[in-house]
Design an enzyme around this catalytic site. Structure first.
Site, PDB file in Angstrom:
ATOM      1  N   GLY A  88       0.821  -1.208   0.000  1.00  0.00           N
ATOM      2  CA  GLY A  88       0.000   0.000   0.000  1.00  0.00           C
ATOM      3  C   GLY A  88       0.852   1.254   0.000  1.00  0.00           C
ATOM      4  N   LYS A 144       0.668 -19.112  -6.752  1.00  0.00           N
ATOM      5  CA  LYS A 144       2.132 -19.002  -6.863  1.00  0.00           C
ATOM      6  C   LYS A 144       2.767 -18.901  -5.479  1.00  0.00           C
ATOM      7  CE  LYS A 144       2.186 -14.354  -6.042  1.00  0.00           C
ATOM      8  NZ  LYS A 144       3.026 -13.545  -5.126  1.00  0.00           N
ATOM      9  N   THR A 191       8.362 -14.768  -7.307  1.00  0.00           N
ATOM     10  CA  THR A 191       8.082 -15.158  -5.927  1.00  0.00           C
ATOM     11  C   THR A 191       8.920 -16.350  -5.486  1.00  0.00           C
ATOM     12  OG1 THR A 191       5.809 -14.429  -6.350  1.00  0.00           O
ATOM     13  CG2 THR A 191       6.198 -15.583  -4.306  1.00  0.00           C
TER      14      THR A 191
END
Length: 335
Positions: free
Chosen positions: A13, A189, A246
């Site tokens: 954010g 993922k 990732t």
């Protein structure tokens, strides 16, 4: 200039607030934690999660949800996946039909097995949900490292508006109509990244990780297409792209947690050490329900579930994966 309300003041954010502010938009960021709000307004830096990244003075942090949403043009949800429903319920009174909600949270609701866009629409009917996903670590986006993502939504107009909102010289946005595929790729993922971390923690090498990633995307696509996704999506940014970053990045909290589990930590100890939400753990529980519901074979995800929730030994899980019955690589092709 648009007014953008970001719901969630964590690393992602905060990073998006920097990007959107630099794009010339008016940005407000909401956190339910007053201490976090006060720190960010005072220091202009999330020292724990984004050290060294200065947030522009024009970005306003607040714990007043009404003030954050006043006059908004876009709402961006950047929250842990399992809190999306309760927070969407809080947002609903301030949202109108056709409002565009940009979903950056990645996961599947554990209890229902629903995608997060479905969760938002149940709590705020009539809004247009655009999933913004792809290989995009907050730590890199915040400092302007070139990044590409996808704005996925069946509503082309909404997807293109989000594309225009976020697009910058360092942040390229593609569009897609396949929100199902984008959401499934983004959620699953994290499971494969946990497994890649476990593999590294066990001391295995590049061969093992390449196998996990390749067979992992096969499992992701298998479930995704059963749920209505376009198979092509999984060869794109929200599929293999997000999986690569990732599974291989030092920034990946899922990889870090898996690495600790591979070294002998319990899942609870690993999460406590990472000190951030590890979405792959809740995703694994949710996906176990989905693979049962759709009768889909997902051996890697199943072994991840057994390690995380049944206490199975990691090396035994690897042995069981490696010694399954012989198969053709692609079930739908042959001699």
């Amino acid at each position: 200039m648009s007014v953008v309300s970001i719901i969630g003041a964590g690393s992602w954010g905060t990073s998006l607030s920097v990007l959107l502010s630099n794009n010339g938009h008016q940005v407000r960021v909401w956190s339910r934690f007053q201490e976090e709000v006060d720190l960010l307004n005072r220091e202009r830096e999330h020292k724990e999660k984004l050290p060294g990244v200065k947030v522009p003075e024009t970005v306003v942090f607040t714990s007043d949800l009404k003030a954050c949403l006043e006059g908004h043009d876009f709402v961006v949800i950047v929250l842990p996946s399992q809190t999306v429903r309760e927070n969407a319920r809080l947002l609903a009174p301030y949202l109108s039909p056709n409002d565009i909600v940009v979903l950056c949270s990645k996961g599947i609701e554990e209890e229902s097995g629903k995608r997060l866009s479905q969760v938002v629409l149940e709590e705020a009917p009539g809004v247009r949900v655009v999933a913004l996903y792809g290989p995009s670590h907050a730590e890199e986006v915040a400092i302007g490292i070139p990044t590409t993502v996808v704005a996925a939504c069946p509503d082309q107009d909404a997807a293109m508006k989000v594309q225009d909102l976020f697009m910058s010289p360092s942040f390229r946005v593609y569009t897609s109509s396949d929100i199902i595929g984008a959401e499934i790729g983004a959620a699953l993922k994290n499971i494969i990244a946990l497994c890649a971390g476990i593999s590294d923690g066990l001391g295995y090498g590049d061969n093992s990780k390449a196998a996990l990633m390749t067979r992992g995307i096969t499992e992701i696509a298998r479930l995704g297409t059963a749920m209505g996704a376009n198979a092509k999506t999984f060869s794109g940014l929200t599929g293999i792209g997000d999986l690569i970053v990732t599974c291989t990045s030092r920034h990946s909290r899922n990889w870090r947690a898996g690495n600790l589990i591979g070294k002998g930590y319990t899942p609870e100890e690993a999460v406590a050490s990472v000190k951030m939400v590890v979405e792959g753990i809740s995703a694994t529980r949710a996906v176990k329900g989905l693979m049962d519901r759709y009768q889909i074979s997902m051996p890697i995800c199943l072994e991840a579930y057994r390690i995380l929730f049944e206490g199975k030994d990691c090396r035994k899980a690897v042995y069981d994966l490696m010694t399954r019955r012989k198969k053709h690589e692609f079930e739908d092709t042959g001699w």
